[in-house]
Design a protein around this motif. Structure first.
Motif, PDB file in Angstrom:
ATOM      1  N   TYR A   1      17.823   9.666   6.196  1.00 33.30           N
ATOM      2  CA  TYR A   1      18.142   8.725   7.293  1.00 33.30           C
ATOM      3  C   TYR A   1      19.582   8.236   7.241  1.00 33.30           C
ATOM      4  O   TYR A   1      20.083   7.715   8.224  1.00 33.30           O
ATOM      5  CB  TYR A   1      17.199   7.523   7.238  1.00 33.30           C
TER       6      TYR A   1
ATOM      7  N   GLN B   1      -0.250   5.634   8.463  1.00 34.14           N
ATOM      8  CA  GLN B   1       0.359   4.593   7.622  1.00 34.14           C
ATOM      9  C   GLN B   1       1.407   3.817   8.410  1.00 34.14           C
ATOM     10  O   GLN B   1       1.557   2.608   8.253  1.00 34.14           O
ATOM     11  CB  GLN B   1       1.016   5.226   6.389  1.00 34.14           C
TER      12      GLN B   1
ATOM     13  N   LEU C   1       6.996   9.304  15.031  1.00 36.22           N
ATOM     14  CA  LEU C   1       7.410   9.856  13.743  1.00 36.22           C
ATOM     15  C   LEU C   1       7.827  11.316  13.905  1.00 36.22           C
ATOM     16  O   LEU C   1       7.030  12.147  14.338  1.00 36.22           O
ATOM     17  CB  LEU C   1       6.244   9.751  12.752  1.00 36.22           C
TER      18      LEU C   1
ATOM     19  N   PRO D   1       9.283  13.802  11.313  1.00 37.53           N
ATOM     20  CA  PRO D   1       9.633  13.890   9.900  1.00 37.53           C
ATOM     21  C   PRO D   1      11.027  14.450   9.634  1.00 37.53           C
ATOM     22  O   PRO D   1      11.388  15.483  10.182  1.00 37.53           O
ATOM     23  CB  PRO D   1       8.549  14.779   9.313  1.00 37.53           C
ATOM     24  N   LYS D   2      11.769  13.738   8.804  1.00 39.32           N
ATOM     25  CA  LYS D   2      13.146  14.132   8.520  1.00 39.32           C
ATOM     26  C   LYS D   2      13.331  14.738   7.141  1.00 39.32           C
ATOM     27  O   LYS D   2      14.372  15.305   6.856  1.00 39.32           O
ATOM     28  CB  LYS D   2      14.068  12.923   8.678  1.00 39.32           C
TER      29      LYS D   2
ATOM     30  N   PHE E   1       0.811  -1.227   0.000  1.00 37.18           N
ATOM     31  CA  PHE E   1       0.000   0.000   0.000  1.00 37.18           C
ATOM     32  C   PHE E   1       0.838   1.269   0.000  1.00 37.18           C
ATOM     33  O   PHE E   1       0.362   2.325  -0.398  1.00 37.18           O
ATOM     34  CB  PHE E   1      -0.997   0.001   1.165  1.00 37.18           C
ATOM     35  N   CYS E   2       2.074   1.171   0.434  1.00 40.18           N
ATOM     36  CA  CYS E   2       2.959   2.343   0.441  1.00 40.18           C
ATOM     37  C   CYS E   2       3.047   2.974  -0.951  1.00 40.18           C
ATOM     38  O   CYS E   2       3.264   4.178  -1.090  1.00 40.18           O
ATOM     39  CB  CYS E   2       4.374   1.956   0.848  1.00 40.18           C
TER      40      CYS E   2
ATOM     41  N   CYS F   1       1.482   6.280  -2.258  1.00 44.23           N
ATOM     42  CA  CYS F   1       2.012   7.602  -1.887  1.00 44.23           C
ATOM     43  C   CYS F   1       3.512   7.749  -2.113  1.00 44.23           C
ATOM     44  O   CYS F   1       4.030   8.863  -2.019  1.00 44.23           O
ATOM     45  CB  CYS F   1       1.714   7.897  -0.432  1.00 44.23           C
ATOM     46  N   HIS F   2       4.207   6.643  -2.322  1.00 43.38           N
ATOM     47  CA  HIS F   2       5.662   6.723  -2.472  1.00 43.38           C
ATOM     48  C   HIS F   2       6.156   6.015  -3.727  1.00 43.38           C
ATOM     49  O   HIS F   2       5.635   4.965  -4.082  1.00 43.38           O
ATOM     50  CB  HIS F   2       6.373   6.036  -1.284  1.00 43.38           C
TER      51      HIS F   2
ATOM     52  N   PRO G   1       7.309  11.833   0.161  1.00 43.52           N
ATOM     53  CA  PRO G   1       8.611  12.051  -0.482  1.00 43.52           C
ATOM     54  C   PRO G   1       9.129  10.800  -1.182  1.00 43.52           C
ATOM     55  O   PRO G   1       8.745   9.689  -0.831  1.00 43.52           O
ATOM     56  CB  PRO G   1       9.520  12.432   0.696  1.00 43.52           C
TER      57      PRO G   1
ATOM     58  N   PHE H   1       8.500  17.845   3.391  1.00 45.64           N
ATOM     59  CA  PHE H   1       7.258  17.115   3.639  1.00 45.64           C
ATOM     60  C   PHE H   1       6.861  17.113   5.113  1.00 45.64           C
ATOM     61  O   PHE H   1       5.906  16.450   5.498  1.00 45.64           O
ATOM     62  CB  PHE H   1       7.396  15.660   3.158  1.00 45.64           C
TER      63      PHE H   1
ATOM     64  N   MET I   1       1.376  10.431   7.204  1.00 46.98           N
ATOM     65  CA  MET I   1       2.211   9.229   7.349  1.00 46.98           C
ATOM     66  C   MET I   1       1.973   8.531   8.685  1.00 46.98           C
ATOM     67  O   MET I   1       2.157   7.323   8.788  1.00 46.98           O
ATOM     68  CB  MET I   1       3.689   9.618   7.165  1.00 46.98           C
TER      69      MET I   1
ATOM     70  N   ALA J   1       3.305  15.118   8.058  1.00 42.42           N
ATOM     71  CA  ALA J   1       3.558  13.964   8.921  1.00 42.42           C
ATOM     72  C   ALA J   1       2.252  13.309   9.380  1.00 42.42           C
ATOM     73  O   ALA J   1       2.202  12.094   9.599  1.00 42.42           O
ATOM     74  CB  ALA J   1       4.411  14.377  10.116  1.00 42.42           C
TER      75      ALA J   1
ATOM     76  N   VAL K   1       2.497  11.757  -3.087  1.00 39.46           N
ATOM     77  CA  VAL K   1       1.875  12.331  -1.889  1.00 39.46           C
ATOM     78  C   VAL K   1       2.948  12.440  -0.803  1.00 39.46           C
ATOM     79  O   VAL K   1       3.015  13.394  -0.042  1.00 39.46           O
ATOM     80  CB  VAL K   1       0.703  11.445  -1.405  1.00 39.46           C
TER      81      VAL K   1
ATOM     82  N   VAL L   1      14.110   9.873   1.295  1.00 42.75           N
ATOM     83  CA  VAL L   1      13.955   9.376   2.671  1.00 42.75           C
ATOM     84  C   VAL L   1      15.246   8.680   3.117  1.00 42.75           C
ATOM     85  O   VAL L   1      15.759   8.920   4.210  1.00 42.75           O
ATOM     86  CB  VAL L   1      12.751   8.411   2.772  1.00 42.75           C
TER      87      VAL L   1
HETATM   88  C1  HEC Z   1      -1.457   8.062   2.321  1.00 44.22           C
HETATM   89  C2  HEC Z   1      -0.116   8.314   1.816  1.00 44.22           C
HETATM   90  C3  HEC Z   1       1.049   7.506   2.374  1.00 44.22           C
HETATM   91  C4  HEC Z   1       1.171   6.129   2.431  1.00 44.22           C
HETATM   92  C5  HEC Z   1       0.166   5.071   1.992  1.00 44.22           C
HETATM   93  C6  HEC Z   1       2.488   5.874   2.964  1.00 44.22           C
HETATM   94  N1  HEC Z   1       3.144   7.044   3.226  1.00 44.22           N
HETATM   95 FE1  HEC Z   1       5.036   7.245   3.931  1.00 44.22          FE
HETATM   96  N2  HEC Z   1       4.836   9.260   3.934  1.00 44.22           N
HETATM   97  C7  HEC Z   1       3.741   9.958   3.490  1.00 44.22           C
HETATM   98  C8  HEC Z   1       3.974  11.385   3.676  1.00 44.22           C
HETATM   99  C9  HEC Z   1       3.018  12.515   3.320  1.00 44.22           C
HETATM  100  C10 HEC Z   1       5.252  11.493   4.252  1.00 44.22           C
HETATM  101  C11 HEC Z   1       5.986  12.799   4.634  1.00 44.22           C
HETATM  102  C12 HEC Z   1       5.776  13.178   6.075  1.00 44.22           C
HETATM  103  C13 HEC Z   1       6.730  12.492   6.991  1.00 44.22           C
HETATM  104  O1  HEC Z   1       7.932  12.408   6.707  1.00 44.22           O
HETATM  105  O2  HEC Z   1       6.274  12.011   8.025  1.00 44.22           O
HETATM  106  C14 HEC Z   1       5.771  10.142   4.404  1.00 44.22           C
HETATM  107  C15 HEC Z   1       7.007   9.827   4.939  1.00 44.22           C
HETATM  108  C16 HEC Z   1       7.545   8.552   5.017  1.00 44.22           C
HETATM  109  C17 HEC Z   1       8.834   8.235   5.584  1.00 44.22           C
HETATM  110  C18 HEC Z   1       9.808   9.236   6.176  1.00 44.22           C
HETATM  111  C19 HEC Z   1       9.451   9.479   7.630  1.00 44.22           C
HETATM  112  C20 HEC Z   1      10.372  10.503   8.258  1.00 44.22           C
HETATM  113  O3  HEC Z   1      10.908  10.217   9.341  1.00 44.22           O
HETATM  114  O4  HEC Z   1      10.545  11.567   7.679  1.00 44.22           O
HETATM  115  C21 HEC Z   1       9.012   6.896   5.469  1.00 44.22           C
HETATM  116  C22 HEC Z   1      10.198   6.071   5.946  1.00 44.22           C
HETATM  117  C23 HEC Z   1       7.815   6.365   4.853  1.00 44.22           C
HETATM  118  N3  HEC Z   1       6.936   7.404   4.599  1.00 44.22           N
HETATM  119  C24 HEC Z   1       7.619   5.043   4.567  1.00 44.22           C
HETATM  120  C25 HEC Z   1       6.405   4.504   4.148  1.00 44.22           C
HETATM  121  C26 HEC Z   1       6.155   3.084   4.015  1.00 44.22           C
HETATM  122  C27 HEC Z   1       7.189   2.002   4.220  1.00 44.22           C
HETATM  123  C28 HEC Z   1       4.842   2.956   3.666  1.00 44.22           C
HETATM  124  C29 HEC Z   1       4.047   1.682   3.519  1.00 44.22           C
HETATM  125  C30 HEC Z   1       4.168   0.734   4.621  1.00 44.22           C
HETATM  126  C31 HEC Z   1       4.292   4.308   3.547  1.00 44.22           C
HETATM  127  N4  HEC Z   1       5.264   5.217   3.857  1.00 44.22           N
HETATM  128  C32 HEC Z   1       2.982   4.597   3.181  1.00 44.22           C
HETATM  129  C33 HEC Z   1       2.593   9.432   2.953  1.00 44.22           C
HETATM  130  C34 HEC Z   1       2.300   8.067   2.878  1.00 44.22           C
END
Ligand code: HEC
Length: 109
Positions: free
Chosen positions: A52, A85, A68, A70-71, A29-30, A33-34, A43, A75, A82, A79, A41, A48
């Motif tokens: 890190y 998620q 969480l 955000p780094k 499902f990730c 957005c990624h 980064p 974006f 995410m 946060a 949606v 990422v």
């Molecule tokens: C609905 C949309 C969405 C989904 C689905 C999603 N993400 Fe994200 N993710 C985001 C957004 C928006 C950010 C930026 C905000 C943040 O860094 O927290 C982000 C940030 C991250 C980060 C960086 C966090 C940080 O510390 O900055 C990681 C790692 C990540 N996602 C991994 C994943 C993984 C692995 C999955 C699936 C298991 C996933 N994401 C699913 C929207 C999503």
């Protein structure tokens, strides 16, 4: 307060959109957005990993209980999206988590 409501509304909206794409075969499902090298949606996974320092560090965080923080600066305001998620990811069994990691690594190649 208003901001919190907006974030909640955005998250609810995305959760709805998610259901439609979630069934896409192969990717977890990730992927809604990624992507590896493109911001969607969320980064790009490459940015990422850069924030890190390594893929291991990203997964050390994902697999921990850490909050969480955000780094990826561009974006940081998203946060809230995410956070839900992350909770979902942490509820997966080990086999599913391994699938997420395999997908993640193939995306950043
Ligand atoms: C609905 C949309 C969405 C989904 C689905 C999603 N993400 Fe994200 N993710 C985001 C957004 C928006 C950010 C930026 C905000 C943040 O860094 O927290 C982000 C940030 C991250 C980060 C960086 C966090 C940080 O510390 O900055 C990681 C790692 C990540 N996602 C991994 C994943 C993984 C692995 C999955 C699936 C298991 C996933 N994401 C699913 C929207 C999503």
């Amino acid at each position: 307060m208003k901001k919190t409501l907006m974030i909640a509304a955005a998250a609810a909206f995305m959760a709805t959109g998610l259901a439609a794409t979630e069934a896409a075969a192969g990717a977890p499902f990730c992927a809604s957005c990624h992507a590896g090298h493109k911001d969607k949606v969320g980064p790009s996974l490459a940015s990422v990993v850069e924030a890190y320092g390594s893929t291991d560090a990203v997964f050390a965080f994902l697999n921990s209980d850490a909050e969480l923080e955000p780094k990826v600066a561009a974006f940081a305001s998203k946060a809230g999206t995410m956070k839900g998620q992350l909770k979902k990811y942490r509820g997966l069994d080990d086999a599913k988590k391994a699938e997420v990691r395999a997908w993640f690594e193939s995306e950043i190649k």
